[in-house]
Design an enzyme around this catalytic site. Structure first.
Site, PDB file in Angstrom:
ATOM      1  N   ARG A  63      37.992  34.818  39.923  1.00  0.00           N
ATOM      2  CA  ARG A  63      36.637  35.325  40.149  1.00  0.00           C
ATOM      3  C   ARG A  63      35.804  34.990  38.920  1.00  0.00           C
ATOM      4  O   ARG A  63      36.329  34.934  37.792  1.00  0.00           O
ATOM      5  CB  ARG A  63      36.645  36.844  40.358  1.00  0.00           C
ATOM      6  CG  ARG A  63      37.089  37.261  41.737  1.00  0.00           C
ATOM      7  CD  ARG A  63      36.049  36.911  42.806  1.00  0.00           C
ATOM      8  NE  ARG A  63      36.445  37.309  44.153  1.00  0.00           N
ATOM      9  CZ  ARG A  63      37.055  36.496  45.035  1.00  0.00           C
ATOM     10  NH1 ARG A  63      37.358  35.258  44.720  1.00  0.00           N
ATOM     11  NH2 ARG A  63      37.348  36.930  46.252  1.00  0.00           N
TER      12      ARG A  63
ATOM     13  N   HIS B   7      32.941  27.618  44.988  1.00  0.00           N
ATOM     14  CA  HIS B   7      33.809  28.645  45.579  1.00  0.00           C
ATOM     15  C   HIS B   7      34.394  28.191  46.926  1.00  0.00           C
ATOM     16  O   HIS B   7      34.175  28.826  47.960  1.00  0.00           O
ATOM     17  CB  HIS B   7      33.060  29.975  45.747  1.00  0.00           C
ATOM     18  CG  HIS B   7      34.014  31.138  45.931  1.00  0.00           C
ATOM     19  ND1 HIS B   7      33.738  32.419  45.514  1.00  0.00           N
ATOM     20  CD2 HIS B   7      35.252  31.222  46.484  1.00  0.00           C
ATOM     21  CE1 HIS B   7      34.757  33.217  45.815  1.00  0.00           C
ATOM     22  NE2 HIS B   7      35.686  32.508  46.411  1.00  0.00           N
TER      23      HIS B   7
HETATM   24  P1  NDP Z   1      47.866  38.867  44.980  1.00  0.00           P
HETATM   25  O1  NDP Z   1      47.382  40.256  45.087  1.00  0.00           O
HETATM   26  O2  NDP Z   1      48.858  38.354  45.986  1.00  0.00           O
HETATM   27  O3  NDP Z   1      48.523  38.624  43.531  1.00  0.00           O
HETATM   28  C1  NDP Z   1      47.904  39.056  42.375  1.00  0.00           C
HETATM   29  C2  NDP Z   1      48.769  38.655  41.183  1.00  0.00           C
HETATM   30  O4  NDP Z   1      48.050  38.955  39.984  1.00  0.00           O
HETATM   31  C3  NDP Z   1      50.090  39.416  41.107  1.00  0.00           C
HETATM   32  O5  NDP Z   1      51.131  38.570  40.700  1.00  0.00           O
HETATM   33  C4  NDP Z   1      49.808  40.479  40.045  1.00  0.00           C
HETATM   34  O6  NDP Z   1      50.943  40.907  39.303  1.00  0.00           O
HETATM   35  C5  NDP Z   1      48.875  39.718  39.133  1.00  0.00           C
HETATM   36  N1  NDP Z   1      48.089  40.656  38.324  1.00  0.00           N
HETATM   37  C6  NDP Z   1      47.206  41.591  38.741  1.00  0.00           C
HETATM   38  N2  NDP Z   1      46.697  42.272  37.684  1.00  0.00           N
HETATM   39  C7  NDP Z   1      47.297  41.764  36.600  1.00  0.00           C
HETATM   40  C8  NDP Z   1      47.222  42.063  35.204  1.00  0.00           C
HETATM   41  N3  NDP Z   1      46.444  43.040  34.750  1.00  0.00           N
HETATM   42  N4  NDP Z   1      47.991  41.347  34.369  1.00  0.00           N
HETATM   43  C9  NDP Z   1      48.803  40.374  34.812  1.00  0.00           C
HETATM   44  N5  NDP Z   1      48.928  40.030  36.130  1.00  0.00           N
HETATM   45  C10 NDP Z   1      48.182  40.724  36.992  1.00  0.00           C
HETATM   46  O7  NDP Z   1      46.568  37.928  44.963  1.00  0.00           O
HETATM   47  P2  NDP Z   1      46.348  36.474  45.607  1.00  0.00           P
HETATM   48  O8  NDP Z   1      47.313  35.532  44.993  1.00  0.00           O
HETATM   49  O9  NDP Z   1      46.299  36.526  47.079  1.00  0.00           O
HETATM   50  O10 NDP Z   1      44.843  36.173  45.124  1.00  0.00           O
HETATM   51  C11 NDP Z   1      44.489  36.261  43.771  1.00  0.00           C
HETATM   52  C12 NDP Z   1      42.991  36.098  43.636  1.00  0.00           C
HETATM   53  O11 NDP Z   1      42.617  34.737  43.837  1.00  0.00           O
HETATM   54  C13 NDP Z   1      42.125  36.855  44.646  1.00  0.00           C
HETATM   55  O12 NDP Z   1      41.996  38.212  44.305  1.00  0.00           O
HETATM   56  C14 NDP Z   1      40.811  36.112  44.561  1.00  0.00           C
HETATM   57  O13 NDP Z   1      40.045  36.662  43.515  1.00  0.00           O
HETATM   58  C15 NDP Z   1      41.236  34.696  44.172  1.00  0.00           C
HETATM   59  N6  NDP Z   1      41.054  33.756  45.297  1.00  0.00           N
HETATM   60  C16 NDP Z   1      40.105  32.772  45.148  1.00  0.00           C
HETATM   61  C17 NDP Z   1      39.900  31.857  46.123  1.00  0.00           C
HETATM   62  C18 NDP Z   1      38.942  30.738  45.932  1.00  0.00           C
HETATM   63  O14 NDP Z   1      38.637  30.008  46.871  1.00  0.00           O
HETATM   64  N7  NDP Z   1      38.447  30.522  44.731  1.00  0.00           N
HETATM   65  C19 NDP Z   1      40.634  31.930  47.403  1.00  0.00           C
HETATM   66  C20 NDP Z   1      41.629  32.962  47.444  1.00  0.00           C
HETATM   67  C21 NDP Z   1      41.815  33.852  46.415  1.00  0.00           C
HETATM   68  P3  NDP Z   1      52.192  41.639  40.011  1.00  0.00           P
HETATM   69  O15 NDP Z   1      52.941  40.528  40.694  1.00  0.00           O
HETATM   70  O16 NDP Z   1      52.957  42.227  38.895  1.00  0.00           O
HETATM   71  O17 NDP Z   1      51.641  42.635  40.976  1.00  0.00           O
HETATM   72  C1  OXD Z   2      38.479  34.518  48.140  1.00  0.00           C
HETATM   73  C2  OXD Z   2      38.670  33.850  49.406  1.00  0.00           C
HETATM   74  O1  OXD Z   2      38.987  35.624  47.951  1.00  0.00           O
HETATM   75  O2  OXD Z   2      37.973  32.851  49.659  1.00  0.00           O
HETATM   76  O3  OXD Z   2      37.809  33.936  47.280  1.00  0.00           O
HETATM   77  O4  OXD Z   2      39.535  34.250  50.174  1.00  0.00           O
END
Ligand code: NDP
Ligand code: OXD
Length: 307
Positions: free
Chosen positions: A222, A270
């Site tokens: 983000r 994005h």
């Molecule tokens: P998940 O919820 O599946 O995974 C989140 C990961 O981040 C987990 O491994 C978690 O750790 C880790 N995490 C969270 N907080 C912390 C912290 N404080 N310190 C270290 N690690 C942390 O998320 P997704 O993989 O599905 O998506 C991640 C993000 O990607 C979304 O929230 C979104 O913002 C972004 N995204 C962007 C897109 C784009 O087109 N640009 C598309 C899709 C997603 P743990 O395993 O220990 O819980």
């Molecule tokens: C996001 C998405 O979370 O595109 O950015 O799914």
């Protein structure tokens, strides 16, 4: 029994078509056509206006239209205890992996420079000797799919999460204390974290100072993960070699923003991965059916944890 889609500035026509085909009897409304708000028991939201929940008294659950949920969790009108899900299916994750492999390979193999050479009719064969080390912040649904692709290419991969994780072929780090360790080894440091109170601003001058000189930062998490004013000084000083940015504090990026013209920044609007209508409709429907059965929506988030 009505499903509401709220996704201003997003074309939802194809999703509606898929929903009608998959569940012809399901009543689907699309913002701003609320109809009788009391009939709405499930909502799918993407960048909705805060305060919306006060208008939907009979909601049983809500889901994000994409993987990120911060816009829902940050809405002060979100009722306490309302289950929150998200749409983070295999196609979305595969798209992310494809995007990340694409940008890493393009830079690692010098494809942008070859394009310049072609324009200048220059013949300069070259290939890197060493494989790049990939560091991924976040080891969730998106990261796991991406890590598999990098591993298939033979790249060394490090990952960082909040809690301890074990992933085949990945050197796993966790917790704040181990952030510098992954930053120090990565030639490409990829942010795939959710936006929460503890990850906001995590891509900052302090982190850049611990990174391998000349490494490339890739932010597909983000925009608010990045402290924007810290980036250009780090690029200009050569601390970072380049930045690939898909997400921004303000989207669309405002005209005149210094990122537009910076030679070491490669930007995409994005769309690193994009929720495809068919997958979105199938997952929305599955979540909706789960709610009717009294189960949580798909990929239910932990509201306390923030993701
Ligand atoms: P998940 O919820 O599946 O995974 C989140 C990961 O981040 C987990 O491994 C978690 O750790 C880790 N995490 C969270 N907080 C912390 C912290 N404080 N310190 C270290 N690690 C942390 O998320 P997704 O993989 O599905 O998506 C991640 C993000 O990607 C979304 O929230 C979104 O913002 C972004 N995204 C962007 C897109 C784009 O087109 N640009 C598309 C899709 C997603 P743990 O395993 O220990 O819980
Ligand atoms: C996001 C998405 O979370 O595109 O950015 O799914």
């Amino acid at each position: 029994m009505t499903l509401l889609i709220v996704a201003p500035n997003r074309d939802t026509g194809a999703v509606e078509e898929h929903l009608h085909r998959l569940a012809p009897k399901l009543e689907v409304r699309v913002w701003p056509e609320l109809g009788d708000p009391e009939e709405i028991d499930f909502a799918v939201l993407w960048r909705h206006s805060p305060g919306l929940f006060a208008r939907l008294p009979n909601l049983r659950a809500v889901t994000s239209y994409g993987a990120g949920v911060e816009a829902i969790l940050d809405d002060p009108s979100l009722p306490e205890g309302l289950p929150v899900g998200r749409i983070a299916g295999p196609r979305l994750a595969a798209d992310m992996a494809e995007f990340l492999a694409g940008v890493v390979i393009a830079r690692h193999r010098g494809l942008f420079e070859f394009r310049d050479d072609q324009r200048n009719e220059q013949w300069r064969p070259w290939a890197p000797e060493a494989l790049p080390t990939i560091g991924v912040l976040g080891l969730g649904v998106m990261a796991k799919a991406s890590v598999r692709v990098f591993r298939a290419l033979g790249y060394p991969v490090h990952g960082w999460s909040r809690s301890p994780r074990r992933l085949h072929g990945v050197a796993c780090h966790h917790g704040q204390a181990e952030l510098p360790a992954i930053a120090a080894v990565a030639d490409y440091l990829i942010c795939l974290l959710p936006l929460t109170a503890s990850t906001r601003g995590i891509l900052n001058a302090g982190l850049f100072a611990t990174m391998k000189p000349g490494a490339c930062l890739i932010n597909v998490g983000r925009g608010d993960h990045l402290v924007e004013p810290d980036l250009i000084p780090a690029l200009d000083a050569g601390r970072l070699g380049c930045a690939v940015l898909d997400v921004f504090a303000q989207e669309p990026l405002p005209s005149g923003h210094p990122f537009w013209q910076h030679s070491k920044i490669f930007m995409t609007p994005h769309c690193a991965s994009f929720t495809l209508p068919r997958e979105a409709a199938e997952l929305m429907l599955e979540s909706y059916r789960r709610i009717q059965r009294g189960q949580p929506p798909l990929a239910a988030v932990d509201r306390q944890r923030g993701y």
